[in-house]
Design a protein around this motif. Structure first.
Motif, PDB file in Angstrom:
ATOM      1  N   ALA A 222      12.535 -14.847 -14.530  1.00  0.00           N
ATOM      2  CA  ALA A 222      11.722 -15.356 -15.638  1.00  0.00           C
ATOM      3  C   ALA A 222      12.177 -14.851 -17.005  1.00  0.00           C
ATOM      4  CB  ALA A 222      10.254 -14.987 -15.417  1.00  0.00           C
ATOM      5  N   GLN A 223      13.274 -14.117 -17.059  1.00  0.00           N
ATOM      6  CA  GLN A 223      13.737 -13.590 -18.344  1.00  0.00           C
ATOM      7  C   GLN A 223      14.126 -14.722 -19.293  1.00  0.00           C
ATOM      8  OE1 GLN A 223      16.258  -9.717 -17.889  1.00  0.00           O
ATOM      9  NE2 GLN A 223      16.554 -10.891 -16.022  1.00  0.00           N
ATOM     10  N   GLY A 224      13.943 -14.459 -20.570  1.00  0.00           N
ATOM     11  CA  GLY A 224      14.281 -15.451 -21.576  1.00  0.00           C
ATOM     12  C   GLY A 224      15.741 -15.406 -21.977  1.00  0.00           C
ATOM     13  N   GLU A 225      16.030 -15.995 -23.131  1.00  0.00           N
ATOM     14  CA  GLU A 225      17.405 -16.054 -23.635  1.00  0.00           C
ATOM     15  C   GLU A 225      17.733 -14.794 -24.431  1.00  0.00           C
ATOM     16  OE1 GLU A 225      17.660 -19.608 -25.878  1.00  0.00           O
ATOM     17  OE2 GLU A 225      17.447 -20.934 -24.147  1.00  0.00           O
ATOM     18  N   GLY A 226      19.015 -14.641 -24.750  1.00  0.00           N
ATOM     19  CA  GLY A 226      19.447 -13.509 -25.561  1.00  0.00           C
ATOM     20  C   GLY A 226      19.948 -12.341 -24.752  1.00  0.00           C
ATOM     21  N   GLY A 227      20.351 -12.581 -23.518  1.00  0.00           N
ATOM     22  CA  GLY A 227      20.793 -11.516 -22.628  1.00  0.00           C
ATOM     23  C   GLY A 227      19.798 -11.339 -21.501  1.00  0.00           C
ATOM     24  N   ARG A 228      20.279 -10.763 -20.391  1.00  0.00           N
ATOM     25  CA  ARG A 228      19.385 -10.613 -19.238  1.00  0.00           C
ATOM     26  C   ARG A 228      19.856  -9.486 -18.320  1.00  0.00           C
ATOM     27  NH1 ARG A 228      17.956 -15.151 -17.739  1.00  0.00           N
ATOM     28  NH2 ARG A 228      17.481 -14.860 -15.558  1.00  0.00           N
ATOM     29  N   TRP A 229      18.910  -8.965 -17.557  1.00  0.00           N
ATOM     30  CA  TRP A 229      19.202  -7.979 -16.535  1.00  0.00           C
ATOM     31  C   TRP A 229      19.554  -8.713 -15.250  1.00  0.00           C
ATOM     32  CZ3 TRP A 229      19.672  -2.985 -17.837  1.00  0.00           C
ATOM     33  CH2 TRP A 229      19.034  -2.538 -18.993  1.00  0.00           C
ATOM     34  N   VAL A 230      20.595  -8.252 -14.556  1.00  0.00           N
ATOM     35  CA  VAL A 230      21.005  -8.857 -13.294  1.00  0.00           C
ATOM     36  C   VAL A 230      21.128  -7.756 -12.243  1.00  0.00           C
ATOM     37  CG1 VAL A 230      22.206 -10.776 -14.397  1.00  0.00           C
ATOM     38  CG2 VAL A 230      23.465  -8.664 -13.858  1.00  0.00           C
ATOM     39  N   VAL A 231      20.935  -8.126 -10.986  1.00  0.00           N
ATOM     40  CA  VAL A 231      21.003  -7.160  -9.888  1.00  0.00           C
ATOM     41  C   VAL A 231      22.404  -6.576  -9.796  1.00  0.00           C
ATOM     42  CG1 VAL A 231      20.754  -6.846  -7.393  1.00  0.00           C
ATOM     43  CG2 VAL A 231      19.169  -8.338  -8.633  1.00  0.00           C
ATOM     44  N   ASP A 232      22.460  -5.263  -9.577  1.00  0.00           N
ATOM     45  CA  ASP A 232      23.743  -4.569  -9.581  1.00  0.00           C
ATOM     46  C   ASP A 232      23.793  -3.519  -8.467  1.00  0.00           C
ATOM     47  OD1 ASP A 232      26.320  -3.999 -10.542  1.00  0.00           O
ATOM     48  OD2 ASP A 232      25.567  -2.336 -11.763  1.00  0.00           O
ATOM     49  N   GLY A 233      23.364  -3.892  -7.272  1.00  0.00           N
ATOM     50  CA  GLY A 233      23.415  -2.951  -6.167  1.00  0.00           C
ATOM     51  C   GLY A 233      22.355  -3.235  -5.121  1.00  0.00           C
ATOM     52  N   GLU A 234      22.362  -2.430  -4.059  1.00  0.00           N
ATOM     53  CA  GLU A 234      21.421  -2.582  -2.956  1.00  0.00           C
ATOM     54  C   GLU A 234      20.017  -2.167  -3.359  1.00  0.00           C
ATOM     55  OE1 GLU A 234      22.470  -1.988   1.584  1.00  0.00           O
ATOM     56  OE2 GLU A 234      23.300  -0.366   0.386  1.00  0.00           O
ATOM     57  N   VAL A 235      19.033  -2.802  -2.728  1.00  0.00           N
ATOM     58  CA  VAL A 235      17.647  -2.405  -2.936  1.00  0.00           C
ATOM     59  C   VAL A 235      17.470  -0.943  -2.516  1.00  0.00           C
ATOM     60  CG1 VAL A 235      16.930  -3.221  -0.644  1.00  0.00           C
ATOM     61  CG2 VAL A 235      15.240  -3.022  -2.475  1.00  0.00           C
ATOM     62  N   ARG A 236      16.662  -0.215  -3.285  1.00  0.00           N
ATOM     63  CA  ARG A 236      16.439   1.213  -3.024  1.00  0.00           C
ATOM     64  C   ARG A 236      14.949   1.477  -2.814  1.00  0.00           C
ATOM     65  NH1 ARG A 236      19.165   5.178  -7.119  1.00  0.00           N
ATOM     66  NH2 ARG A 236      17.117   5.002  -8.098  1.00  0.00           N
ATOM     67  N   LEU A 237      14.677   2.475  -2.002  1.00  0.00           N
ATOM     68  CA  LEU A 237      13.307   2.936  -1.833  1.00  0.00           C
ATOM     69  C   LEU A 237      13.263   4.419  -2.153  1.00  0.00           C
ATOM     70  CD1 LEU A 237      10.756   2.011   0.849  1.00  0.00           C
ATOM     71  CD2 LEU A 237      11.098   4.420   0.327  1.00  0.00           C
ATOM     72  N   LEU A 238      12.332   4.791  -3.037  1.00  0.00           N
ATOM     73  CA  LEU A 238      12.129   6.187  -3.406  1.00  0.00           C
ATOM     74  C   LEU A 238      10.821   6.660  -2.779  1.00  0.00           C
ATOM     75  CD1 LEU A 238      14.232   5.220  -5.501  1.00  0.00           C
ATOM     76  CD2 LEU A 238      13.128   6.711  -7.183  1.00  0.00           C
ATOM     77  N   GLY A 239      10.895   7.630  -1.897  1.00  0.00           N
ATOM     78  CA  GLY A 239       9.712   8.182  -1.255  1.00  0.00           C
ATOM     79  C   GLY A 239       9.375   9.537  -1.842  1.00  0.00           C
ATOM     80  N   TYR A 240       8.158   9.672  -2.388  1.00  0.00           N
ATOM     81  CA  TYR A 240       7.785  10.899  -3.086  1.00  0.00           C
ATOM     82  C   TYR A 240       7.006  11.893  -2.222  1.00  0.00           C
ATOM     83  CZ  TYR A 240       9.118   8.736  -7.527  1.00  0.00           C
ATOM     84  OH  TYR A 240       9.827   8.157  -8.551  1.00  0.00           O
ATOM     85  N   ASN A 241       6.551  11.482  -1.044  1.00  0.00           N
ATOM     86  CA  ASN A 241       5.703  12.345  -0.227  1.00  0.00           C
ATOM     87  C   ASN A 241       6.299  12.564   1.153  1.00  0.00           C
ATOM     88  OD1 ASN A 241       3.211  10.326  -1.657  1.00  0.00           O
ATOM     89  ND2 ASN A 241       3.483  12.475  -2.212  1.00  0.00           N
ATOM     90  N   GLY A 242       5.931  13.687   1.750  1.00  0.00           N
ATOM     91  CA  GLY A 242       6.330  13.984   3.116  1.00  0.00           C
ATOM     92  C   GLY A 242       5.283  13.531   4.109  1.00  0.00           C
ATOM     93  N   PRO A 243       5.486  13.867   5.397  1.00  0.00           N
ATOM     94  CA  PRO A 243       4.553  13.443   6.441  1.00  0.00           C
ATOM     95  C   PRO A 243       3.201  14.148   6.378  1.00  0.00           C
ATOM     96  CG  PRO A 243       6.253  14.864   7.340  1.00  0.00           C
ATOM     97  CD  PRO A 243       6.658  14.567   5.937  1.00  0.00           C
ATOM     98  N   ASP A 244       3.062  15.127   5.492  1.00  0.00           N
ATOM     99  CA  ASP A 244       1.770  15.799   5.337  1.00  0.00           C
ATOM    100  C   ASP A 244       0.770  14.944   4.555  1.00  0.00           C
ATOM    101  OD1 ASP A 244       3.605  16.219   3.191  1.00  0.00           O
ATOM    102  OD2 ASP A 244       2.214  17.675   2.314  1.00  0.00           O
ATOM    103  N   VAL A 245       1.246  13.889   3.889  1.00  0.00           N
ATOM    104  CA  VAL A 245       0.372  13.014   3.105  1.00  0.00           C
ATOM    105  C   VAL A 245      -0.003  11.796   3.946  1.00  0.00           C
ATOM    106  CG1 VAL A 245       0.210  11.558   1.046  1.00  0.00           C
ATOM    107  CG2 VAL A 245       1.381  13.771   0.930  1.00  0.00           C
ATOM    108  N   ALA A 246      -1.298  11.475   3.967  1.00  0.00           N
ATOM    109  CA  ALA A 246      -1.770  10.333   4.743  1.00  0.00           C
ATOM    110  C   ALA A 246      -1.058   9.052   4.302  1.00  0.00           C
ATOM    111  CB  ALA A 246      -3.282  10.169   4.570  1.00  0.00           C
ATOM    112  N   ARG A 247      -0.795   8.171   5.243  1.00  0.00           N
ATOM    113  CA  ARG A 247      -0.054   6.939   4.995  1.00  0.00           C
ATOM    114  C   ARG A 247      -0.651   6.142   3.837  1.00  0.00           C
ATOM    115  NH1 ARG A 247       3.062   3.072   7.990  1.00  0.00           N
ATOM    116  NH2 ARG A 247       2.461   0.918   7.594  1.00  0.00           N
TER     117      ARG A 247
END
Length: 263
Positions: A222-247
């Motif tokens: 949905a980006q407009g004109e004047g330049g745009r962001w494009v995908v540049d790599g694999e999807v990433r997941l950042l997990g901030y909690n360990g198994p001690d935190v409820a799902r």
């Protein structure tokens, strides 16, 4: 089989956190006299554009229920660090120095990461637990505290999970040497990176993973004109909690690495 392996990995990590708490996480407690500060997001309208500029985190969409609360704390090692809350979501492990703040659940943001050092392991069919343990041995044998987040690439939800890599991030870029290490672990300095990210609280499954990725791809389309962001790599997941935190309270981000293309 996948469910059994994930259950075993979760139980094993819980036991590990009890046996090796100092090596597993750089836990943070409030500093004396510290005050909680609510972070007001910088929006694309305020910045004047979504193109690369003088910002590290830029809110571009989403409807979060809670904004980010930051409090200065002290790690078990005695160094100072920020810890973060957003409603019931909380991050109680230190982030790498200079790392972009987390995206609150429900928000969509462009983010710029400065260079940081990571210990990386590619899957080669190992699965999630098969990547976790060599990385854990790497940091524990060097007395390096585990930071947040853990970064994974690939599809990381449901029975179709196919993680291609996992990385533990060093708190400081000067810690130890870079290069090939034991068990296939590679320590490397990651170049500055831009990502489009959505913050999430709760569990992961195929339907949610696909919906979140679709949300990010829809913003890019949905980006407009004047330049745009494009995908540049694999999807990433950042997990901030360990198994001690409820799902239901786990804080994570789904990200697409992006680059700017000027017209």
């Amino acid at each position: 089989m996948m469910t059994v392996l994930r259950w075993f990995c979760g139980v094993a990590m819980c036991l590990m956190m009890l046996v090796f708490p100092g090596c597993v996480r750089a836990e943070i407690g409030p500093a004396s006299g510290a005050e909680a500060v609510v972070v007001e997001p910088v929006t694309a309208m305020e910045a004047g554009a979504t193109s690369p500029g003088d910002w590290s985190v830029l809110r571009v969409g989403g409807e979060p229920e809670h904004e980010l609360t930051v409090m200065r704390g002290t790690t078990k090692g005695g160094s100072s660090a920020d810890y973060f809350e957003s409603g019931r979501a909380r991050i109680s492990a230190a982030l790498p120095e200079g790392y972009a703040r987390p995206t609150v659940p429900g928000a969509v943001e462009l983010k710029r990461y400065a260079s940081y050092r990571q210990a990386l392991l590619t899957s080669e069919g190992r699965g999630q637990s098969g990547m976790f343990w060599p990385l854990f041995r790497h940091i524990s044998s060097r007395d390096i505290a585990m930071t947040a987040p853990v970064v994974m690439t690939g599809r990381m939800a449901g029975d179709e999970a196919s993680e291609t890599s996992m990385a533990f991030l060093y708190r400081e870029p000067e810690l130890g040497p870079t290069g090939a290490m034991e068990d296939g672990v590679v320590v490397e300095d990651v170049a500055p990176t831009y990502v489009l990210s959505v913050g999430v609280m709760g569990g992961r499954d195929d339907e949610r993973f696909d919906a979140l990725r679709g949300q990010l791809e829809a913003w890019l389309a949905a980006q407009g004109e004047g330049g745009r962001w494009v995908v540049d790599g694999e999807v990433r997941l950042l997990g901030y909690n360990g198994p001690d935190v409820a799902r239901r309270y786990k804080w994570w981000e789904l990200q697409l690495p992006v680059r700017w293309e000027a017209e």
